[in-house]
Design an enzyme around this catalytic site. Structure first.
Site, PDB file in Angstrom:
ATOM      1  N   GLY A 178     -15.658  -8.404 -34.579  1.00 55.76           N
ATOM      2  CA  GLY A 178     -16.996  -7.823 -34.698  1.00 55.76           C
ATOM      3  C   GLY A 178     -17.785  -8.006 -33.408  1.00 55.76           C
ATOM      4  O   GLY A 178     -17.224  -7.930 -32.317  1.00 55.76           O
ATOM      5  N   GLY A 179     -19.078  -8.297 -33.554  1.00 59.32           N
ATOM      6  CA  GLY A 179     -19.956  -8.410 -32.387  1.00 59.32           C
ATOM      7  C   GLY A 179     -19.484  -9.443 -31.368  1.00 59.32           C
ATOM      8  O   GLY A 179     -19.599  -9.242 -30.154  1.00 59.32           O
ATOM      9  N   ARG A 233       8.159  -2.791 -12.645  1.00 58.74           N
ATOM     10  CA  ARG A 233       7.593  -2.437 -13.950  1.00 58.74           C
ATOM     11  C   ARG A 233       7.957  -3.455 -15.022  1.00 58.74           C
ATOM     12  O   ARG A 233       7.275  -3.545 -16.054  1.00 58.74           O
ATOM     13  CB  ARG A 233       8.124  -1.056 -14.375  1.00 58.74           C
ATOM     14  CG  ARG A 233       7.540   0.022 -13.507  1.00 58.74           C
ATOM     15  CD  ARG A 233       8.125   1.383 -13.748  1.00 58.74           C
ATOM     16  NE  ARG A 233       7.537   2.290 -12.760  1.00 58.74           N
ATOM     17  CZ  ARG A 233       8.123   3.357 -12.257  1.00 58.74           C
ATOM     18  NH1 ARG A 233       9.344   3.688 -12.642  1.00 58.74           N
ATOM     19  NH2 ARG A 233       7.503   4.103 -11.374  1.00 58.74           N
ATOM     20  N   SER A 267       0.612   9.378  -7.962  1.00 59.00           N
ATOM     21  CA  SER A 267       1.701   9.625  -8.919  1.00 59.00           C
ATOM     22  C   SER A 267       2.954  10.147  -8.238  1.00 59.00           C
ATOM     23  O   SER A 267       4.065   9.878  -8.683  1.00 59.00           O
ATOM     24  CB  SER A 267       1.256  10.649  -9.973  1.00 59.00           C
ATOM     25  OG  SER A 267       0.198  10.131 -10.708  1.00 59.00           O
ATOM     26  N   SER A 306       0.999   6.192 -17.341  1.00 55.99           N
ATOM     27  CA  SER A 306       1.791   6.508 -18.548  1.00 55.99           C
ATOM     28  C   SER A 306       2.481   7.866 -18.425  1.00 55.99           C
ATOM     29  O   SER A 306       3.636   8.019 -18.830  1.00 55.99           O
ATOM     30  CB  SER A 306       0.883   6.508 -19.784  1.00 55.99           C
ATOM     31  OG  SER A 306       0.465   5.195 -20.072  1.00 55.99           O
ATOM     32  N   GLU A 307       1.780   8.846 -17.858  1.00 57.77           N
ATOM     33  CA  GLU A 307       2.382  10.190 -17.740  1.00 57.77           C
ATOM     34  C   GLU A 307       3.594  10.141 -16.814  1.00 57.77           C
ATOM     35  O   GLU A 307       4.595  10.830 -17.050  1.00 57.77           O
ATOM     36  CB  GLU A 307       1.350  11.199 -17.191  1.00 57.77           C
ATOM     37  CG  GLU A 307       0.194  11.509 -18.137  1.00 57.77           C
ATOM     38  CD  GLU A 307      -0.818  10.376 -18.226  1.00 57.77           C
ATOM     39  OE1 GLU A 307      -0.856   9.509 -17.324  1.00 57.77           O
ATOM     40  OE2 GLU A 307      -1.572  10.334 -19.216  1.00 57.77           O
ATOM     41  N   GLU A 328       0.749   0.955 -11.366  1.00 56.31           N
ATOM     42  CA  GLU A 328       2.209   0.740 -11.396  1.00 56.31           C
ATOM     43  C   GLU A 328       2.942   1.906 -12.066  1.00 56.31           C
ATOM     44  O   GLU A 328       3.913   1.733 -12.784  1.00 56.31           O
ATOM     45  CB  GLU A 328       2.489  -0.569 -12.161  1.00 56.31           C
ATOM     46  CG  GLU A 328       3.788  -1.272 -11.784  1.00 56.31           C
ATOM     47  CD  GLU A 328       3.719  -2.098 -10.510  1.00 56.31           C
ATOM     48  OE1 GLU A 328       2.618  -2.387 -10.011  1.00 56.31           O
ATOM     49  OE2 GLU A 328       4.804  -2.435 -10.006  1.00 56.31           O
ATOM     50  N   ALA A 354       0.806  -1.227   0.000  1.00 55.59           N
ATOM     51  CA  ALA A 354       0.000   0.000   0.000  1.00 55.59           C
ATOM     52  C   ALA A 354       0.837   1.274   0.000  1.00 55.59           C
ATOM     53  O   ALA A 354       1.456   1.615   1.010  1.00 55.59           O
ATOM     54  CB  ALA A 354      -0.942  -0.014   1.211  1.00 55.59           C
TER      55      ALA A 354
HETATM   56  C1  LIG Z   1      -7.276  -1.186 -10.039  1.00 60.28           C
HETATM   57  C2  LIG Z   1      -6.159  -0.488  -9.347  1.00 60.28           C
HETATM   58  C3  LIG Z   1      -5.308  -1.212  -8.496  1.00 60.28           C
HETATM   59  C4  LIG Z   1      -4.291  -0.540  -7.813  1.00 60.28           C
HETATM   60  N1  LIG Z   1      -3.505  -1.236  -6.930  1.00 60.28           N
HETATM   61  C5  LIG Z   1      -2.647  -0.540  -6.123  1.00 60.28           C
HETATM   62  C6  LIG Z   1      -1.921  -1.212  -5.065  1.00 60.28           C
HETATM   63  O1  LIG Z   1      -2.018  -2.435  -4.900  1.00 60.28           O
HETATM   64  N2  LIG Z   1      -1.134  -0.476  -4.264  1.00 60.28           N
HETATM   65  C7  LIG Z   1      -0.990   0.872  -4.419  1.00 60.28           C
HETATM   66  O2  LIG Z   1      -0.247   1.488  -3.650  1.00 60.28           O
HETATM   67  N3  LIG Z   1      -1.650   1.540  -5.409  1.00 60.28           N
HETATM   68  C8  LIG Z   1      -2.473   0.859  -6.254  1.00 60.28           C
HETATM   69  N4  LIG Z   1      -3.154   1.518  -7.239  1.00 60.28           N
HETATM   70  C9  LIG Z   1      -3.025   2.964  -7.355  1.00 60.28           C
HETATM   71  C10 LIG Z   1      -2.266   3.421  -8.592  1.00 60.28           C
HETATM   72  O3  LIG Z   1      -0.894   3.171  -8.432  1.00 60.28           O
HETATM   73  C11 LIG Z   1      -2.588   4.919  -8.758  1.00 60.28           C
HETATM   74  O4  LIG Z   1      -3.936   5.023  -9.155  1.00 60.28           O
HETATM   75  C12 LIG Z   1      -1.681   5.593  -9.755  1.00 60.28           C
HETATM   76  O5  LIG Z   1      -0.353   5.644  -9.265  1.00 60.28           O
HETATM   77  C13 LIG Z   1      -2.140   7.026 -10.067  1.00 60.28           C
HETATM   78  O6  LIG Z   1      -2.393   7.731  -8.891  1.00 60.28           O
HETATM   79  P1  LIG Z   1      -3.790   8.504  -8.720  1.00 60.28           P
HETATM   80  O7  LIG Z   1      -4.878   7.582  -9.091  1.00 60.28           O
HETATM   81  O8  LIG Z   1      -3.821   9.097  -7.371  1.00 60.28           O
HETATM   82  O9  LIG Z   1      -3.736   9.665  -9.804  1.00 60.28           O
HETATM   83  P2  LIG Z   1      -3.028  11.090  -9.637  1.00 60.28           P
HETATM   84  O10 LIG Z   1      -1.674  10.933  -9.068  1.00 60.28           O
HETATM   85  O11 LIG Z   1      -3.965  12.002  -8.961  1.00 60.28           O
HETATM   86  O12 LIG Z   1      -2.905  11.524 -11.160  1.00 60.28           O
HETATM   87  C14 LIG Z   1      -4.084  11.753 -11.955  1.00 60.28           C
HETATM   88  C15 LIG Z   1      -3.710  11.734 -13.440  1.00 60.28           C
HETATM   89  O13 LIG Z   1      -2.806  12.792 -13.710  1.00 60.28           O
HETATM   90  C16 LIG Z   1      -1.619  12.277 -14.304  1.00 60.28           C
HETATM   91  N5  LIG Z   1      -0.503  13.088 -13.820  1.00 60.28           N
HETATM   92  C17 LIG Z   1      -0.027  13.140 -12.553  1.00 60.28           C
HETATM   93  N6  LIG Z   1       1.022  13.976 -12.476  1.00 60.28           N
HETATM   94  C18 LIG Z   1       1.200  14.474 -13.737  1.00 60.28           C
HETATM   95  C19 LIG Z   1       2.125  15.388 -14.328  1.00 60.28           C
HETATM   96  N7  LIG Z   1       3.090  15.969 -13.595  1.00 60.28           N
HETATM   97  N8  LIG Z   1       2.013  15.676 -15.635  1.00 60.28           N
HETATM   98  C20 LIG Z   1       1.041  15.101 -16.382  1.00 60.28           C
HETATM   99  N9  LIG Z   1       0.151  14.233 -15.896  1.00 60.28           N
HETATM  100  C21 LIG Z   1       0.220  13.913 -14.594  1.00 60.28           C
HETATM  101  C22 LIG Z   1      -1.534  10.845 -13.838  1.00 60.28           C
HETATM  102  O14 LIG Z   1      -0.757  10.083 -14.722  1.00 60.28           O
HETATM  103  C23 LIG Z   1      -2.996  10.444 -13.845  1.00 60.28           C
HETATM  104  O15 LIG Z   1      -3.371  10.102 -15.171  1.00 60.28           O
HETATM  105  C24 LIG Z   1      -4.123   0.852  -7.993  1.00 60.28           C
HETATM  106  C25 LIG Z   1      -4.964   1.562  -8.880  1.00 60.28           C
HETATM  107  C26 LIG Z   1      -5.962   0.898  -9.552  1.00 60.28           C
HETATM  108  C27 LIG Z   1      -6.854   1.693 -10.468  1.00 60.28           C
END
Ligand SMILES: Cc1cc2nc3c(=O)[nH]c(=O)nc-3n(C[C@H](O)[C@H](O)[C@H](O)COP(=O)(O)OP(=O)(O)OC[C@H]3O[C@@H](n4cnc5c(N)ncnc54)[C@H](O)[C@@H]3O)c2cc1C
Length: 394
Positions: free
Chosen positions: A347-348, A251, A142, A374-375, A371, A134
């Site tokens: 298709g369908g 990764r 991010s 992409s950003e 993990e 966690a």
């Molecule tokens: C199904 C699922 C399972 C997961 N499992 C785990 C887990 O087991 N353990 C754990 O710790 N986490 C887990 N996560 C969390 C995951 O790692 C985060 O959702 C991810 O790191 C993005 O953080 P956020 O959702 O808070 O988005 P934010 O950090 O709020 O970012 C929002 C968006 O803005 C983009 N962004 C952020 N900063 C910038 C920037 N400087 N420039 C441009 N774009 C930017 C991000 O890429 C994202 O698209 C999980 C998430 C999901 C959806």
């Protein structure tokens, strides 16, 4: 060097291991899926108990865990080659072979004390306990070094933790996990890793339904007490251990799972296009279809080399972070595109529950967020190629 000397081939032993896992998936796992619910992430206990010993006998139990901790001790390169095969079934992306080849605990546990390894790591390798990991909080995932607000304060021989984590995979089925909490609020990096048990007073969790069946959870820590012996690594240094190597390392196998599912989705499209006829001829004779297949083929091959490059660098002890981010970014995006094209060609039928494609389509979308989104991978890559002290651009 004579012509032909530079030819690269996978070592024979690795080719055999990868073929063995392919056979295992095709003969043991895929037939089971005919009787499972469309989005299933588990198999009946009877089947699990029948298959796990088979995987062990093949030497395919927790392949990435060091041998000294009862795992297969394979290099990360060997792991990615094998994992590409392991995930080629409906549940493969999030429940590869339904755990019948073992479920490894978070890598970081092997940096723990003998007590921690004995109490948490080894029972998890043996399948007696299940773990989660966690980092992400409601304040963001991010940039966790800034976003982590969960606080841990020392109180006698214990630590008292208060806060919350979101989107934690595996926590709903887990027994223990690793929580990153702020122990020094003055610094960005003053973060410590703690081992937390699900049945501790002050721990609670609630599911967060998402577009995959492997539902993550929100965790709550309300004056949760953790003994000092459950501090993993050094106090205030949790982030350095994690960020430097382990997050980046994770990764690479994450990418090979993206690759494996792309491969199977693409093969389905190739086969279907050869048999489905429209306007008096198979789809495969149409250039519009061929170009979709060609794009998937090229992207998949590119993806494989990018992943292998990252894995080689890791195994050689070289700086692999740039390559790991490139592999993660590219593989997550390729997976989405390949599955999308395969659905289009089917298709369908592509969007029915008769096929795993619509499931992969939903799950693939998460791969661009989890993990390191992409950003975030692009931020890592840009930092390296633009920084004069970083890695030179290609
Ligand atoms: C199904 C699922 C399972 C997961 N499992 C785990 C887990 O087991 N353990 C754990 O710790 N986490 C887990 N996560 C969390 C995951 O790692 C985060 O959702 C991810 O790191 C993005 O953080 P956020 O959702 O808070 O988005 P934010 O950090 O709020 O970012 C929002 C968006 O803005 C983009 N962004 C952020 N900063 C910038 C920037 N400087 N420039 C441009 N774009 C930017 C991000 O890429 C994202 O698209 C999980 C998430 C999901 C959806």
């Amino acid at each position: 060097m004579a012509a032909g000397d530079e030819r690269y081939e996978l070592p024979e032993e690795l080719k055999m291991a990868s073929r063995m896992v392919r056979d295992y998936v095709q003969k043991e796992i895929i037939p089971l899926e005919h009787d499972l619910e469309h989005d299933s992430i588990s198999i009946p206990d009877t089947e699990f108990n029948r298959l796990a010993p088979k995987a062990k006998a093949m030497g395919m139990w927790c392949i990435g865990v060091p041998q000294e901790f009862d795992g297969g001790g394979l290099s990360i390169f060997a792991q990615v080659v094998i994992e590409e095969e392991m995930v080629q079934h409906a549940a493969g992306l999030y429940a590869p072979v339904y755990g019948t080849m073992g479920t490894s605990p978070p890598e970081i546990i092997w940096h723990g004390t003998p007590y921690q390894i004995e109490t948490y790591g080894l029972p998890t390798v043996r399948g007696a306990r299940k773990a989660w990991f966690a980092i992400t909080e409601p304040t963001g995932g991010s940039d966790p070094a800034r976003a982590i607000q969960t606080r841990a304060v020392r109180d006698g021989d214990d630590w008292v933790i208060n806060g919350s984590k979101v989107f934690i995979s595996g926590a709903l089925w887990g027994d223990w996990g690793i929580v990153f909490a702020r122990t020094d609020p003055e610094t960005r990096r003053g973060i410590t890793a703690f081992i937390v048990e699900n049945d501790s007073p002050g721990f609670s969790l609630t599911p967060i339904p998402v577009m995959r069946a492997y539902t993550p959870a929100q965790l709550f820590f309300d004056n949760l007490r953790v003994p000092d012996r459950n501090v993993l690594g050094e106090v205030d240094k949790g982030w350095d251990l994690l960020a430097n190597k382990l997050l980046a390392r994770g990764r690479i196998p994450y990418s090979s799972a993206n690759l494996g599912v792309s491969v199977i989705a693409h093969r389905m499209a190739v086969e279907y296009s050869k048999t489905r006829e429209t306007f008096g001829a198979p789809l495969a004779t149409r250039q519009a279809i061929q170009w979709m297949l060609v794009d998937s083929e090229v992207e998949i091959r590119t993806c494989r080399w990018l992943i292998w490059e990252a894995a080689w660098k890791y195994d050689a002890g070289e700086d692999f972070r740039l390559e790991g981010s490139i592999a993660k970014l590219y593989s997550a995006e390729v997976l989405g595109k390949v599955v999308d094209r395969s659905i289009q060609i089917h298709g369908g039928y592509g969007v029915t529950h008769e096929m795993p494609l619509e499931r992969w389509y939903r799950e693939a979308r998460i791969r661009r967020i989890g993990e390191g989104a992409s950003e975030v991978q692009r931020i890592v890559i840009a930092r390296e190629i633009l920084n004069p002290a970083g890695r030179p651009p290609a």
